[in-house]
Design a protein around this motif. Sequence first.
Motif, mmCIF file in Angstrom:
data_model
loop_
_atom_site.group_PDB
_atom_site.id
_atom_site.type_symbol
_atom_site.label_atom_id
_atom_site.label_comp_id
_atom_site.label_asym_id
_atom_site.label_seq_id
_atom_site.Cartn_x
_atom_site.Cartn_y
_atom_site.Cartn_z
ATOM 1 N N GLU A 186 60.207 50.785 35.459
ATOM 2 C CA GLU A 186 61.661 50.842 35.534
ATOM 3 C C GLU A 186 62.189 49.850 36.562
ATOM 4 O O GLU A 186 63.379 49.649 36.694
ATOM 5 C CB GLU A 186 62.106 52.259 35.885
ATOM 6 C CG GLU A 186 63.245 52.723 34.996
ATOM 7 C CD GLU A 186 64.197 53.665 35.701
ATOM 8 O OE1 GLU A 186 63.964 53.983 36.877
ATOM 9 O OE2 GLU A 186 65.177 54.049 35.064
ATOM 10 N N ALA A 187 61.277 49.255 37.329
ATOM 11 C CA ALA A 187 61.667 48.414 38.457
ATOM 12 C C ALA A 187 62.517 47.231 38.027
ATOM 13 O O ALA A 187 62.248 46.630 37.020
ATOM 14 C CB ALA A 187 60.440 47.898 39.170
ATOM 15 N N GLY B 3 73.367 42.526 40.361
ATOM 16 C CA GLY B 3 72.187 41.760 40.776
ATOM 17 C C GLY B 3 70.955 42.069 39.969
ATOM 18 O O GLY B 3 69.869 41.580 40.268
ATOM 19 N N ARG B 4 71.088 42.913 38.942
ATOM 20 C CA ARG B 4 69.920 43.337 38.166
ATOM 21 C C ARG B 4 69.736 42.512 36.896
ATOM 22 O O ARG B 4 68.617 42.175 36.529
ATOM 23 C CB ARG B 4 70.093 44.819 37.813
ATOM 24 C CG ARG B 4 68.884 45.447 37.182
ATOM 25 C CD ARG B 4 69.062 46.964 37.039
ATOM 26 N NE ARG B 4 67.870 47.560 36.499
ATOM 27 C CZ ARG B 4 66.795 47.883 37.213
ATOM 28 N NH1 ARG B 4 66.792 47.687 38.514
ATOM 29 N NH2 ARG B 4 65.742 48.407 36.637
ATOM 30 N N PHE B 5 70.850 42.205 36.254
ATOM 31 C CA PHE B 5 70.801 41.445 35.000
ATOM 32 C C PHE B 5 71.511 40.120 35.179
ATOM 33 O O PHE B 5 72.539 40.042 35.853
ATOM 34 C CB PHE B 5 71.498 42.234 33.874
ATOM 35 C CG PHE B 5 70.816 43.522 33.535
ATOM 36 C CD1 PHE B 5 69.789 43.561 32.602
ATOM 37 C CD2 PHE B 5 71.185 44.713 34.163
ATOM 38 C CE1 PHE B 5 69.141 44.754 32.298
ATOM 39 C CE2 PHE B 5 70.547 45.906 33.867
ATOM 40 C CZ PHE B 5 69.517 45.931 32.935
ATOM 41 N N LEU C 294 64.665 40.587 44.516
ATOM 42 C CA LEU C 294 64.669 39.972 43.177
ATOM 43 C C LEU C 294 65.822 40.578 42.369
ATOM 44 O O LEU C 294 66.515 39.879 41.635
ATOM 45 C CB LEU C 294 63.321 40.232 42.485
ATOM 46 C CG LEU C 294 63.197 39.750 41.046
ATOM 47 C CD1 LEU C 294 63.459 38.254 40.930
ATOM 48 C CD2 LEU C 294 61.819 40.085 40.481
ATOM 49 N N HIS C 295 66.010 41.876 42.467
ATOM 50 C CA HIS C 295 67.270 42.492 42.059
ATOM 51 C C HIS C 295 68.182 42.342 43.275
ATOM 52 O O HIS C 295 67.959 42.983 44.309
ATOM 53 C CB HIS C 295 67.073 43.959 41.676
ATOM 54 C CG HIS C 295 66.363 44.123 40.369
ATOM 55 N ND1 HIS C 295 65.419 45.088 40.141
ATOM 56 C CD2 HIS C 295 66.481 43.423 39.197
ATOM 57 C CE1 HIS C 295 64.979 44.983 38.882
ATOM 58 N NE2 HIS C 295 65.598 43.974 38.299
ATOM 59 N N ALA C 296 69.160 41.487 43.144
ATOM 60 C CA ALA C 296 69.773 40.884 44.333
ATOM 61 C C ALA C 296 70.396 41.870 45.318
ATOM 62 O O ALA C 296 70.479 41.582 46.504
ATOM 63 C CB ALA C 296 70.808 39.859 43.888
ATOM 64 N N GLY C 297 70.827 43.033 44.831
ATOM 65 C CA GLY C 297 71.484 43.977 45.736
ATOM 66 C C GLY C 297 70.546 44.996 46.355
ATOM 67 O O GLY C 297 71.002 45.911 47.047
ATOM 68 N N GLU C 298 69.236 44.859 46.131
ATOM 69 C CA GLU C 298 68.266 45.833 46.653
ATOM 70 C C GLU C 298 67.730 45.314 47.986
ATOM 71 O O GLU C 298 66.834 44.475 48.032
ATOM 72 C CB GLU C 298 67.138 46.034 45.624
ATOM 73 C CG GLU C 298 67.684 46.588 44.309
ATOM 74 C CD GLU C 298 66.612 46.768 43.236
ATOM 75 O OE1 GLU C 298 65.434 46.441 43.491
ATOM 76 O OE2 GLU C 298 66.966 47.234 42.139
ATOM 77 N N LEU C 299 68.284 45.825 49.071
ATOM 78 C CA LEU C 299 68.082 45.185 50.368
ATOM 79 C C LEU C 299 67.108 45.846 51.342
ATOM 80 O O LEU C 299 66.800 45.247 52.376
ATOM 81 C CB LEU C 299 69.446 45.011 51.056
ATOM 82 C CG LEU C 299 70.440 44.170 50.253
ATOM 83 C CD1 LEU C 299 71.708 43.946 51.066
ATOM 84 C CD2 LEU C 299 69.849 42.839 49.837
ATOM 85 N N LEU D 105 59.319 43.498 46.717
ATOM 86 C CA LEU D 105 60.006 44.608 47.370
ATOM 87 C C LEU D 105 61.341 44.919 46.678
ATOM 88 O O LEU D 105 62.246 44.077 46.661
ATOM 89 C CB LEU D 105 60.236 44.294 48.846
ATOM 90 C CG LEU D 105 59.010 43.787 49.628
ATOM 91 C CD1 LEU D 105 59.365 43.576 51.102
ATOM 92 C CD2 LEU D 105 57.826 44.735 49.497
ATOM 93 N N HIS D 106 61.423 46.116 46.125
ATOM 94 C CA HIS D 106 62.626 46.587 45.434
ATOM 95 C C HIS D 106 63.084 47.896 46.077
ATOM 96 O O HIS D 106 62.549 48.329 47.097
ATOM 97 C CB HIS D 106 62.306 46.873 43.957
ATOM 98 C CG HIS D 106 62.071 45.647 43.133
ATOM 99 N ND1 HIS D 106 62.898 45.263 42.110
ATOM 100 C CD2 HIS D 106 61.074 44.713 43.183
ATOM 101 C CE1 HIS D 106 62.445 44.155 41.558
ATOM 102 N NE2 HIS D 106 61.341 43.800 42.176
ATOM 103 N N CYS D 107 64.054 48.562 45.413
ATOM 104 C CA CYS D 107 64.373 49.944 45.770
ATOM 105 C C CYS D 107 64.925 50.631 44.532
ATOM 106 O O CYS D 107 65.259 49.985 43.545
ATOM 107 C CB CYS D 107 65.364 50.018 46.927
ATOM 108 S SG CYS D 107 67.003 49.408 46.524
ATOM 109 N N ASP D 108 64.987 51.959 44.612
ATOM 110 C CA ASP D 108 65.493 52.755 43.496
ATOM 111 C C ASP D 108 66.932 53.182 43.817
ATOM 112 O O ASP D 108 67.560 52.613 44.707
ATOM 113 C CB ASP D 108 64.548 53.956 43.295
ATOM 114 C CG ASP D 108 64.531 54.442 41.860
ATOM 115 O OD1 ASP D 108 65.599 54.865 41.378
ATOM 116 O OD2 ASP D 108 63.465 54.417 41.212
HETATM 117 ZN ZN ZN Z 1 64.551 46.367 41.499
#
Ligand code: ZN
Length: 350
Positions: free
Chosen positions: A349-350, A92-94, A40-45, A147-150
């Motif tokens: 924060e996700a 990819g976040r905003f 969903l945050h496009a670069g979090e793979l 599914l995201h990542c930090d």
């Molecule tokens: Zn994210």
Amino acid sequence: MEKTIERLAGDSDGVAYEFPVYRFKGSDAKAPTAYLQAALHAGELPGMVAIDALMPLLTKAEAEGRINGSISVVPWANPVGRAQYVFGELEGRFHLPNRVNFNRDFPLIDKPDVSLLPDEGDLSTIDQRLKARLLRLSVGHDIVLDLHCDDESTAYLYVPAVLWPAMQDCAAAMGVEAVLLWEGESGAAFEEASLQPHLASGKERLESLVVTTVEYRGIADVDGATAEADAAGLYRLLVARGVITDTTVTKPGRFEGVVAPLENIDMLPAPKAGAVLYDTKPGDWVKRGDRLATIVHTPGEPGGRTEIFAPQDGYILTRRSHRITRKGDDLVKLVGSKRSDDARAGALEA
Ligand SMILES: [Zn+2]
């Protein structure tokens, strides 16, 4: 498995976005159903490649007639963010035209009924239409995993406090290190928008729900072995909750990792701008007063370094992936055993 293509008209003529949805049909209408999305945050793979590793397991289960509840999978949830390259860097976040986080401002509805979602034709920007579409695909499932990542991180979950400890088996099945419990508002993140219809309607048995934002470690933790391990964890969860039958998979035990409310987190904003020298990494346990990092702000001069110390005992969950910082940028997430003096209201924060 059925593959369909979702199509969204862009904000100008001649522009449209597409993403695939994969559906595995369940054999038992009463069995729990699941929805998984990634990036969903496009670069979090990390989650996207975990889904890639999961798909053969689902396909095998389907071929052997072991899928009880329907499963919907969206590996690339954000074709809009994925196209936003600025000077060679992916943003990819905003959403660039309006600066809204792709994981905020989802429509909140009061029942798990997609007819209550806004009509996409009435939504003026593509990010709003994308959010409505993702809910149209996900609402109604018993298990919803985002599914995201930090930045740099161990694996952890955001879980609505109201679903804990009922979701303990899920955290154990997935093999994550920590669980952060949140309540209240999150700025209408996807997770909040997935929970809200059940909370508001008050009719659902909440203990049967699974709603979580999964932080699959750090942004660079994209590799084959980790993806396989995460896929196995997702599969164990689906088996544990009865979506899939697999007698070879053992039941998850008690979750033994870190569990804390969001208010226990210290984010340690940088007191100065400069280069960050970290003394700690995700997964470390620290004592109050331990040095966590040093900022080199005036290189070569006496007093040109500022040290940052742990305000309480705790677990280092995350740190930043970059080494340059502005004054005020958060440097780590330290999960303490008591409320942080820097506790922040609301949002994930996700
Ligand atoms: Zn994210």
